[in-house]
Design a protein around this motif. Structure first.
Motif, short mmCIF file in Angstrom:
data_model
loop_
_atom_site.label_atom_id
_atom_site.label_comp_id
_atom_site.label_asym_id
_atom_site.label_seq_id
_atom_site.Cartn_x
_atom_site.Cartn_y
_atom_site.Cartn_z
N GLY A 80 2.00 -20.16 -20.92
CA GLY A 80 2.91 -19.07 -21.23
C GLY A 80 3.39 -18.30 -20.02
O GLY A 80 2.89 -18.47 -18.90
N SER A 81 4.37 -17.42 -20.23
CA SER A 81 4.93 -16.63 -19.13
C SER A 81 3.92 -15.65 -18.56
O SER A 81 4.05 -15.21 -17.41
CB SER A 81 6.17 -15.87 -19.62
N GLN A 82 2.89 -15.31 -19.34
CA GLN A 82 1.84 -14.41 -18.86
C GLN A 82 0.69 -15.17 -18.21
O GLN A 82 -0.31 -14.55 -17.82
CB GLN A 82 1.30 -13.57 -20.03
N THR A 141 -7.53 -29.23 -37.21
CA THR A 141 -6.76 -28.08 -36.73
C THR A 141 -5.35 -28.19 -37.27
O THR A 141 -4.79 -29.29 -37.36
CB THR A 141 -6.73 -28.03 -35.19
N THR A 142 -4.78 -27.06 -37.67
CA THR A 142 -3.40 -27.03 -38.14
C THR A 142 -2.75 -25.73 -37.74
O THR A 142 -3.42 -24.71 -37.55
CB THR A 142 -3.34 -27.22 -39.68
N GLY A 143 -1.44 -25.76 -37.58
CA GLY A 143 -0.70 -24.57 -37.16
C GLY A 143 0.73 -24.92 -36.85
O GLY A 143 1.28 -25.89 -37.40
N THR A 144 1.35 -24.17 -35.95
CA THR A 144 2.75 -24.33 -35.62
C THR A 144 2.92 -25.17 -34.36
O THR A 144 2.28 -24.88 -33.33
CB THR A 144 3.42 -22.96 -35.42
N TYR A 145 3.76 -26.20 -34.44
CA TYR A 145 4.03 -27.02 -33.26
C TYR A 145 5.08 -26.32 -32.42
O TYR A 145 6.15 -25.93 -32.93
CB TYR A 145 4.48 -28.42 -33.66
N SER A 146 4.79 -26.14 -31.13
CA SER A 146 5.55 -25.22 -30.30
C SER A 146 5.74 -25.76 -28.90
O SER A 146 5.25 -26.85 -28.56
CB SER A 146 4.81 -23.87 -30.22
N SER A 147 6.42 -24.99 -28.06
CA SER A 147 6.53 -25.32 -26.64
C SER A 147 6.41 -24.05 -25.82
O SER A 147 6.72 -22.94 -26.29
CB SER A 147 7.86 -26.01 -26.32
N ASP A 148 5.94 -24.20 -24.59
CA ASP A 148 5.82 -23.08 -23.66
C ASP A 148 5.59 -23.65 -22.27
O ASP A 148 5.45 -24.86 -22.08
CB ASP A 148 4.68 -22.14 -24.06
N THR A 149 5.54 -22.76 -21.29
CA THR A 149 5.33 -23.17 -19.90
C THR A 149 3.84 -23.40 -19.64
O THR A 149 3.01 -22.58 -20.02
CB THR A 149 5.85 -22.08 -18.95
N LEU A 150 3.52 -24.52 -19.01
CA LEU A 150 2.15 -24.88 -18.69
C LEU A 150 2.00 -24.98 -17.19
O LEU A 150 2.80 -25.62 -16.51
CB LEU A 150 1.79 -26.23 -19.33
N ALA A 151 0.98 -24.33 -16.65
CA ALA A 151 0.70 -24.41 -15.21
C ALA A 151 -0.54 -25.27 -14.99
O ALA A 151 -1.62 -24.97 -15.53
CB ALA A 151 0.49 -23.02 -14.63
N LEU A 152 -0.37 -26.31 -14.19
CA LEU A 152 -1.46 -27.20 -13.80
C LEU A 152 -1.67 -27.00 -12.30
O LEU A 152 -0.93 -27.56 -11.49
CB LEU A 152 -1.12 -28.65 -14.09
N GLY A 153 -2.63 -26.20 -11.94
CA GLY A 153 -2.78 -25.87 -10.53
C GLY A 153 -1.52 -25.17 -10.05
O GLY A 153 -1.06 -24.19 -10.64
N SER A 154 -0.91 -25.70 -9.01
CA SER A 154 0.30 -25.10 -8.45
C SER A 154 1.57 -25.67 -9.07
O SER A 154 2.68 -25.29 -8.68
CB SER A 154 0.33 -25.31 -6.93
N ASN A 155 1.44 -26.59 -10.00
CA ASN A 155 2.59 -27.23 -10.62
C ASN A 155 2.86 -26.66 -12.00
O ASN A 155 1.93 -26.34 -12.75
CB ASN A 155 2.38 -28.75 -10.72
N THR A 156 4.14 -26.57 -12.35
CA THR A 156 4.53 -26.00 -13.63
C THR A 156 5.24 -27.04 -14.49
O THR A 156 6.11 -27.77 -14.01
CB THR A 156 5.47 -24.79 -13.42
N VAL A 157 4.86 -27.10 -15.74
CA VAL A 157 5.51 -27.97 -16.72
C VAL A 157 6.24 -27.09 -17.71
O VAL A 157 5.62 -26.32 -18.45
CB VAL A 157 4.47 -28.85 -17.46
#
Length: 465
Positions: free
Chosen positions: A143-145, A224-240
């Motif tokens: 996420g953005s935070q 597990t069940t819920g809402t399928y979503s998208s957001d920003t993912l940070a892997l170390g110094s890389n962002t997806v």
């Protein structure tokens, strides 16, 4: 925890490193320090030696769930009996997926074609033990935070998910629940989106606000069940950007402290598949050798410096990555096992603990190993482990080497504690020769294991962590 149960494992590892060669065995016998099988009290972040890859690689540490390096708080270890019971559930589920009860999928050689690789992303991995399973965990930001999330990694699952704030039914976790309303980049998928349709059997209809719902049910009955979503993912110094995941609202059967699961399977929803256009179609990991050390997970892995075997895939069960054994050597001698015994292939799995072999192959291995261990008294079976020894009064033991020979000439000489688990041979036999084999994570430790999906190969590099 692939679409399968979660299993718990005591980590028994020593500091020697496995050897890989194209031919021949470096040592007929290995020395296993029994002191190394004891729990380490102090975290010692080892320096990993990931194989070279393109610039911009990011490494995420991986740690043992109950070890001193774990970011999780619960340190209670399961009993070996319970660990083995749950491991059997996972193995049975994977085998069912390939049987007439599942999708009747069969492995075939193949790759997705080469994809141009840009920057690599490497994240440290740590061995994490969740409820009844040996699981490895990574820490990412979502996420953005940039909310910290500690997630299991699993090559046997596709859909990734985290528990979200205001969930109606969720388990206690190490980090604060992910709060979608606090992230400017969070977006739920609509029911009419192609991404929602792509979920297939893991789709769960629509919410009252027409948001796409997912559901994943694992082999032990947890879900597990819920809402399928998208957001920003940070892997170390890389962002997806626009990382697709499940925002879990209702779950059952999870009693660990992890925040969710990161799927690394071969399906379109997995992290590896989602990021293939950015990092390329190869990823690798190194499962750490002790509970007090760390390994890594790398997206965009370099593919040189490995011994390789053809990757087997099933169009009906695309999640799993397969390999084929050709032979087994014990104490420097190749066992007399017909090649046809290994015809069904084997899943290379990060979540299964104990390697499962065809019955004929396991019987030959067990007999040869017992012959090489005549100096030690036999001990009663321990669950599915039936080749056990009494090491009372010993500080170290000498065991015959065990070498796995894969198709294509990849020869993997296992570390000593990739052979012995709690005084037993760390292999189990299937009920017959036709059932699918599984290469468990005990036999993968300290190797960098490469999944070169585009090149259609699985690789091994010795002493990587």
């Amino acid at each position: 925890m692939a679409s399968v149960p979660k299993l718990l494992l005591l980590l028994f590892l020593c500091s020697d490193h496995s050897l890989i060669a194209h031919a021949g065995d470096a040592h007929e016998y290995k020395v296993l320090s029994l002191d190394s099988m004891k729990s380490d009290a102090v975290c010692s972040e080892n320096t990993v030696s990931a194989a070279p890859s393109s610039a911009g690689a990011a490494t995420v540490p991986l740690h043992h769930r109950h070890g001193p390096c774990s970011p999780l708080t619960t340190k209670k270890m399961p009993t070996l009996k319970e660990m083995l019971r749950r491991d059997q559930l996972r193995a049975a589920y994977i085998q069912w997926k390939f049987s007439s009860g599942g999708a009747t999928g069969k492995f075939s050689k193949g790759g997705a074609g080469d994809v141009e690789q840009s920057d690599a992303a490497t994240v440290p991995t740590t061995l994490g033990t969740s409820l009844d399973t040996l699981e490895y965990v990574i820490t990412v930001k979502l996420g953005s935070q940039a909310a910290t999330q500690t997630m299991l990694i699993d090559t046997g699952s596709d859909v990734s998910w985290v528990q979200c704030k205001s969930c109606s039914q969720c388990h206690s976790q190490a980090d604060p629940l992910f709060n979608p309303s606090s992230s400017r980049t969070y977006s739920p998928f609509s029911c009419s989106s192609s991404t929602c349709t792509q979920l297939g059997q893991e789709g769960n209809g629509c919410s009252t606000s027409s948001q796409c719902q997912y559901i994943v049910t694992y082999g032990d009955g947890s879900s597990t069940t819920g809402t399928y979503s998208s957001d920003t993912l940070a892997l170390g110094s890389n962002t997806v950007k626009n990382f697709q995941f499940g925002c879990s609202q209702v779950e059952s059967g999870f009693n660990d402290q992890t925040d969710g699961l990161m799927g690394l399977g071969g399906g379109p929803q997995s992290l590896a598949s989602q990021t293939a256009g950015t990092f390329g179609t190869a990823f690798s990991y190194c499962l750490p050798p002790t509970s007090s050390s760390s390994g890594f997970l790398k997206l965009g892995a370099g593919t040189s410096g490995f011994v390789k075997t053809p990757m087997l895939r099933s169009s009906q069960v695309p999640t799993f990555y397969g390999v084929r054994l050709q032979a087994i050597r014990v104490g420097g001698r190749q066992l007399s096992i017909p090649a046809s015994v290994f015809a069904a292939g084997a899943v290379m799995d990060s979540g299964t603990v104990i390697t499962r072999l065809p019955r004929t192959a396991y019987s030959a291995l067990s007999s040869a190993f017992k012959a090489g261990m005549r100096q030690y008294p036999r001990a009663p079976p321990n669950g599915i482990l039936d080749t056990c020894f009494d090491f009372s009064g010993q500080r170290s033991v000498t065991i015959p080497s065990v070498v796995l020979v894969y198709s294509g000439g990849a020869v993997v000489n296992l570390v000593a504690n990739g052979v012995i688990l709690d005084s037993c041979l760390a292999f189990a036999g299937n009920s017959d020769d036709s059932s699918l084999g599984i290469i468990g994570n005990v036999q993968q430790r300290t190797f960098e294991v490469l999944y070169d999906v585009g090149g259609g190969a699985v690789g091994f590099r010795t002493g990587a962590c």
